[in-house]
Design an enzyme around this catalytic site. Structure first.
Site, PDB file in Angstrom:
ATOM      1  CE  LYS A   8       0.815   1.414   4.413  1.00 14.11           C
ATOM      2  NZ  LYS A   8       1.476   2.708   4.770  1.00 14.11           N
ATOM      3  N   GLY A 104       3.663  -1.282   4.187  1.00 21.50           N
ATOM      4  CA  GLY A 104       2.728  -2.197   4.826  1.00 21.50           C
ATOM      5  C   GLY A 104       2.977  -3.667   4.576  1.00 21.50           C
ATOM      6  N   GLY A 105       4.212  -4.064   4.239  1.00 19.08           N
ATOM      7  CA  GLY A 105       4.457  -5.455   3.891  1.00 19.08           C
ATOM      8  C   GLY A 105       4.101  -6.433   4.997  1.00 19.08           C
ATOM      9  CB  SER A 108       0.277  -6.801   3.146  1.00 15.51           C
ATOM     10  OG  SER A 108      -0.412  -7.405   2.079  1.00 15.51           O
ATOM     11  CG  ASP A 140      -0.622   0.472   8.631  1.00 13.95           C
ATOM     12  OD1 ASP A 140      -1.325   1.308   9.229  1.00 13.95           O
ATOM     13  OD2 ASP A 140       0.502   0.725   8.171  1.00 13.95           O
TER      14      ASP A 140
END
Length: 278
Positions: A8, A104-105, A108, A140
């Site tokens: 993101k 945001g890895g 996610s 997130d």
């Protein structure tokens, strides 16, 4: 079963107030970007001698720390509290999303792990329930249950879908090999409400964003690391209609009408790519 967590970016990021619990309330717009990890999960043989219920292996990009503290494992552990029949699992996480980049890895991977477990083991969770689990693991994480454009408030967990479509634009991502301390970046910010909410700004033409859509972390991060600020200016020099840092850094992105050559960003350890937005 395999799934492909995506990244993101933040379209605007304003730190509006400090909370009693020490966290900060934010206003931002999350937008999905098709840069992917790959997460594969399969059941562990009963005879396999692992001390863990979820045995995780991370490849391609090194991540510091205990893999049992990874959000993929923590998502499994959280669901197993309420679904004790979940079997022991092997998980392989191939990292393609740059780490410590504001993209945001890890969040996610967490969100996609929850949706994968729900589908794979027929847990019957609704989207709202999965968002609730994800929000317990990170601010997130909840966004990645749906991975759709959303306006975020609170610490990032209060989400409102927005009708925003950047299809036809190209996004260039440049992440220098410069670590940014989120804690230090927050410490240099004075919370305030912007004159105009980022949710309203992003509904205007992209050409109007330059003077209005801001990331509050840029001032402190660029002061600590002027070379990161120089990348933003370089993206504008290359023709970006809008450029900004995402999250608390260190990745920067630029929105372009057509593909560009990023060969100038060749410092050692720099991640760079340009892709069309869906």
């Amino acid at each position: 079963m395999i799934t492909f967590p995506i990244a993101k970016i933040n379209l605007g990021l304003n730190v509006v107030e400090k909370r009693a619990d020490g966290y900060h309330n934010l206003e931002t717009v999350f937008y999905p970007v098709n840069i992917q990890d790959a997460l594969e999960v399969y059941e562990m043989d009963e005879a396999f001698p692992s001390p863990y219920d979820c045995d995780l292996k991370v490849t391609n990009i090194h991540i510091d720390g205990d893999e049992q503290r990874n959000l993929v494992v923590r998502a499994y552990q959280l669901l197993k509290q309420d679904f004790p029949t979940l079997p022991r699992l092997h998980a392989h996480l191939y990292k393609g999303i740059p780490t410590q980049a504001g993209m945001g890895g890890g969040s996610s991977d967490c969100g996609y792990m929850i949706t994968l477990l729900n589908e794979m083991f027929h847990l019957g969770l609704s989207e709202a329930q999965m968002i609730g689990y994800a929000a317990r693991l990170g601010a997130d994480c909840a966004f990645f249950i749906q991975s759709q454009p959303a306006y975020a408030e609170g610490i990032g967990e209060i989400l409102t879908p927005i009708d925003l479509n950047l299809k036809g634009w190209y996004i260039a991502i440049v992440r220098p090999a410069i670590p940014v301390s989120t804690k230090e970046a927050f410490s240099l910010i004075t919370p305030h409400h912007p004159e105009k909410n980022c949710r309203d700004i992003v509904m205007q033409p992209v050409e109007t964003w330059h003077n209005e859509l801001t990331n509050d972390f840029e001032q402190s991060v660029f002061a600590l690391h002027p070379e990161i600020g120089a990348i933003k200016q370089r993206l504008y020099d290359l023709g970006a209609v809008y450029a900004a840092m995402t999250g608390s850094g260190s990745s920067l992105y630029g929105l372009f009408r057509k593909p560009i050559d990023l060969s100038g960003f060749n410092q050692e350890g720099t991640y760079k790519t340009i892709i069309p937005l869906d």
